[in-house]
Design a protein around this motif. Structure first.
Motif, PDB file in Angstrom:
ATOM      1  N   ILE A 173       0.831  -1.198   0.000  1.00  0.00           N
ATOM      2  CA  ILE A 173       0.000   0.000   0.000  1.00  0.00           C
ATOM      3  C   ILE A 173       0.875   1.261   0.000  1.00  0.00           C
ATOM      4  CG2 ILE A 173      -1.660   1.324   1.380  1.00  0.00           C
ATOM      5  CD1 ILE A 173      -2.649  -1.489   2.386  1.00  0.00           C
ATOM      6  N   THR A 174       1.928   1.240   0.794  1.00  0.00           N
ATOM      7  CA  THR A 174       2.847   2.374   0.839  1.00  0.00           C
ATOM      8  C   THR A 174       3.486   2.607  -0.528  1.00  0.00           C
ATOM      9  OG1 THR A 174       3.322   1.981   3.179  1.00  0.00           O
ATOM     10  CG2 THR A 174       4.914   3.308   1.951  1.00  0.00           C
ATOM     11  N   ASP A 175       3.864   1.523  -1.205  1.00  0.00           N
ATOM     12  CA  ASP A 175       4.462   1.653  -2.537  1.00  0.00           C
ATOM     13  C   ASP A 175       3.472   2.263  -3.530  1.00  0.00           C
ATOM     14  OD1 ASP A 175       6.803   0.547  -1.615  1.00  0.00           O
ATOM     15  OD2 ASP A 175       6.374  -1.472  -2.352  1.00  0.00           O
ATOM     16  N   ILE A 176       2.206   1.831  -3.453  1.00  0.00           N
ATOM     17  CA  ILE A 176       1.178   2.353  -4.356  1.00  0.00           C
ATOM     18  C   ILE A 176       0.984   3.856  -4.134  1.00  0.00           C
ATOM     19  CG2 ILE A 176      -1.287   2.287  -4.910  1.00  0.00           C
ATOM     20  CD1 ILE A 176      -1.189  -0.726  -4.204  1.00  0.00           C
ATOM     21  N   ILE A 177       0.911   4.248  -2.859  1.00  0.00           N
ATOM     22  CA  ILE A 177       0.703   5.653  -2.525  1.00  0.00           C
ATOM     23  C   ILE A 177       1.917   6.494  -2.929  1.00  0.00           C
ATOM     24  CG2 ILE A 177       0.401   7.280  -0.607  1.00  0.00           C
ATOM     25  CD1 ILE A 177      -1.257   5.083   0.783  1.00  0.00           C
ATOM     26  N   SER A 178       3.110   5.925  -2.793  1.00  0.00           N
ATOM     27  CA  SER A 178       4.338   6.663  -3.120  1.00  0.00           C
ATOM     28  C   SER A 178       4.352   7.110  -4.568  1.00  0.00           C
ATOM     29  CB  SER A 178       5.563   5.790  -2.827  1.00  0.00           C
ATOM     30  OG  SER A 178       5.668   5.528  -1.441  1.00  0.00           O
ATOM     31  N   GLU A 179       3.771   6.307  -5.446  1.00  0.00           N
ATOM     32  CA  GLU A 179       3.716   6.695  -6.859  1.00  0.00           C
ATOM     33  C   GLU A 179       2.880   7.965  -7.042  1.00  0.00           C
ATOM     34  OE1 GLU A 179       2.425   3.523  -9.330  1.00  0.00           O
ATOM     35  OE2 GLU A 179       3.908   2.092  -8.595  1.00  0.00           O
ATOM     36  N   GLN A 180       1.794   8.084  -6.261  1.00  0.00           N
ATOM     37  CA  GLN A 180       0.948   9.269  -6.348  1.00  0.00           C
ATOM     38  C   GLN A 180       1.644  10.494  -5.753  1.00  0.00           C
ATOM     39  OE1 GLN A 180      -2.274  10.062  -7.470  1.00  0.00           O
ATOM     40  NE2 GLN A 180      -2.166   8.159  -8.634  1.00  0.00           N
ATOM     41  N   LEU A 181       2.502  10.285  -4.766  1.00  0.00           N
ATOM     42  CA  LEU A 181       3.180  11.410  -4.118  1.00  0.00           C
ATOM     43  C   LEU A 181       4.127  12.133  -5.066  1.00  0.00           C
ATOM     44  CD1 LEU A 181       3.969   9.867  -0.610  1.00  0.00           C
ATOM     45  CD2 LEU A 181       2.321  11.681  -1.124  1.00  0.00           C
ATOM     46  N   GLN A 182       4.459  11.500  -6.176  1.00  0.00           N
ATOM     47  CA  GLN A 182       5.325  12.148  -7.156  1.00  0.00           C
ATOM     48  C   GLN A 182       4.607  13.276  -7.895  1.00  0.00           C
ATOM     49  OE1 GLN A 182       6.986   9.141  -9.727  1.00  0.00           O
ATOM     50  NE2 GLN A 182       7.602   7.840  -8.025  1.00  0.00           N
ATOM     51  N   SER A 183       3.261  13.204  -7.909  1.00  0.00           N
ATOM     52  CA  SER A 183       2.497  14.227  -8.637  1.00  0.00           C
ATOM     53  C   SER A 183       1.605  15.059  -7.720  1.00  0.00           C
ATOM     54  CB  SER A 183       1.625  13.556  -9.712  1.00  0.00           C
ATOM     55  OG  SER A 183       0.736  12.621  -9.127  1.00  0.00           O
ATOM     56  N   ALA A 184       1.694  14.817  -6.411  1.00  0.00           N
ATOM     57  CA  ALA A 184       0.863  15.571  -5.463  1.00  0.00           C
ATOM     58  C   ALA A 184       1.656  15.836  -4.197  1.00  0.00           C
ATOM     59  CB  ALA A 184      -0.405  14.783  -5.136  1.00  0.00           C
ATOM     60  N   THR A 185       1.320  16.942  -3.516  1.00  0.00           N
ATOM     61  CA  THR A 185       1.982  17.271  -2.252  1.00  0.00           C
ATOM     62  C   THR A 185       0.912  17.479  -1.184  1.00  0.00           C
ATOM     63  OG1 THR A 185       2.002  19.598  -2.926  1.00  0.00           O
ATOM     64  CG2 THR A 185       3.998  18.299  -3.336  1.00  0.00           C
ATOM     65  N   PRO A 186       0.274  16.399  -0.746  1.00  0.00           N
ATOM     66  CA  PRO A 186      -0.832  16.524   0.199  1.00  0.00           C
ATOM     67  C   PRO A 186      -0.357  16.764   1.629  1.00  0.00           C
ATOM     68  CG  PRO A 186      -0.372  14.228  -0.184  1.00  0.00           C
ATOM     69  CD  PRO A 186       0.561  14.996  -1.077  1.00  0.00           C
ATOM     70  N   GLU A 187      -1.230  17.358   2.433  1.00  0.00           N
ATOM     71  CA  GLU A 187      -0.953  17.463   3.862  1.00  0.00           C
ATOM     72  C   GLU A 187      -1.092  16.081   4.502  1.00  0.00           C
ATOM     73  OE1 GLU A 187      -3.654  20.290   5.451  1.00  0.00           O
ATOM     74  OE2 GLU A 187      -2.888  21.959   4.256  1.00  0.00           O
ATOM     75  N   LYS A 188      -2.087  15.334   4.052  1.00  0.00           N
ATOM     76  CA  LYS A 188      -2.324  13.983   4.538  1.00  0.00           C
ATOM     77  C   LYS A 188      -2.831  13.125   3.391  1.00  0.00           C
ATOM     78  CE  LYS A 188      -3.488  14.993   9.369  1.00  0.00           C
ATOM     79  NZ  LYS A 188      -4.529  14.848  10.420  1.00  0.00           N
ATOM     80  N   VAL A 189      -2.735  11.808   3.579  1.00  0.00           N
ATOM     81  CA  VAL A 189      -3.369  10.862   2.673  1.00  0.00           C
ATOM     82  C   VAL A 189      -4.658  10.408   3.353  1.00  0.00           C
ATOM     83  CG1 VAL A 189      -3.190   8.631   1.525  1.00  0.00           C
ATOM     84  CG2 VAL A 189      -1.172  10.108   1.718  1.00  0.00           C
TER      85      VAL A 189
END
Length: 226
Positions: free
Chosen positions: A92-108
Motif C-alpha cells: 500500500i505504501t508503494d502504491i501511494i508513493s507513486e501518487q506522491l510524485q504528482s501531489a503534495t498533500p498534507e495527509k493521505v
C-alpha cells in the motif's frame, strides 16, 4: 465408526487447546494467531488489476483470503482480515508513493466504501471502514474519513453476474459529505473488488466535487472468479 470417533476427539482437543492457549491458525491449526506466521508468509501478494488506479492486494481465490473476508463480513471475526491488511501495508505504501510524485498533500485520506444505512444497521459495522483503519495504521501522514455516503439502496453486487449490470446497479448511488481538498490524495478502500464497478462509482462521486488524486485499494480482487 472409528474414523468418526477420531474426528470427534480431534475437534474436542482443538476446542480444549483454544480454551487453554487461545486461538489457532485457520490454515494449519497451529495454536496462536488466526493465521500463523508461516501460513501468512505463504499467501502471495497480487499484481493483477483491471483498471488504472484500482488495486487488489490479494487474490480472492486463495482459500485463506476468501475465508478471512467471509469471517469478517458474516461471522464478526476480523482477526484474519486484520493480519492480511497488516501484511499488505508495504504494498500500500508503494502504491501511494507513486501518487506522491504528482501531489503534495498534507495527509493521505483513506475513504471506506459506504454501505446503505440498512446494511450497516443489520450488520452492525462497515467492514470497509475497519479495513481502511488497518491499512492506514502503519502508513505515515494518513487519516481515515467516512466522507462517502450511499444514499440509494441497491442489490448486492455479488447477486449480479454481468459487469454491465453491476455498473448500472451502483451508478449514481453515492455522494460526498463535507469538503474536498483537490491537493489531497484519497485512497478508497473496500473488502473485495470484482468488476471495479463500486470503486468507479466512488471515484465518480469524489471527482464530481473536485478530488483529483484518487487511488482504489481492495483487500482482495475477484477478477478470476467472474
Amino acid at each position: 465408526m472409528k474414523t468418526n470417533l477420531i474426528t470427534i476427539h480431534s475437534a474436542i482437543w482443538r476446542n480444549i487447546k483454544r480454551l487453554l492457549f487461545g486461538g489457532s491458525c485457520a490454515s494449519c491449526g497451529a495454536i496462536g494467531p488466526a493465521i500463523c506466521r508461516p501460513c501468512l508468509a505463504s499467501i502471495p501478494l497480487s499484481s493483477i488489476t483491471e483498471h488504472d488506479g484500482i488495486y487488489g492486494i490479494y487474490n480472492y481465490g486463495h482459500p485463506l483470503v476468501s475465508h478471512a473476508v467471509w469471517n469478517l463480513k458474516y461471522s464478526h471475526r476480523g482477526q484474519e482480515a486484520k493480519l492480511l491488511a497488516e501484511k499488505g501495508q508495504e504494498t500500500i505504501t508503494d502504491i501511494i508513493s507513486e501518487q506522491l510524485q504528482s501531489a503534495t498533500p498534507e495527509k493521505v485520506i483513506f475513504v471506506p466504501i459506504p454501505q446503505y444505512r440498512k446494511k450497516t444497521q443489520s450488520r452492525g459495522f462497515n467492514q470497509s471502514f475497519l479495513i481502511a483503519r488497518w491499512f492506514a495504521k502503519e502508513v505515515e501522514m494518513t487519516e481515515v474519513r467516512d466522507i462517502l455516503e450511499k444514499y440509494k439502496e441497491t442489490l448486492p453486487q455479488s447477486h449480479i453476474s454481468s459487469k454491465e449490470g453491476r455498473i448500472k446497479n451502483i451508478h449514481n448511488t453515492m455522494r460526498v459529505r463535507g469538503n474536498i481538498n483537490s491537493k489531497q490524495i484519497y485512497v478508497i478502500v473496500d473488502d473485495v473488488t470484482t468488476t471495479g464497478a463500486t470503486f468507479l462509482e466512488a471515484m465518480r462521486a469524489l471527482k464530481s466535487v473536485g478530488a483529483k488524486h484518487i487511488i482504489c485499494i481492495a483487500l482482495a480482487h475477484g477478477y478470476k472468479r467472474r
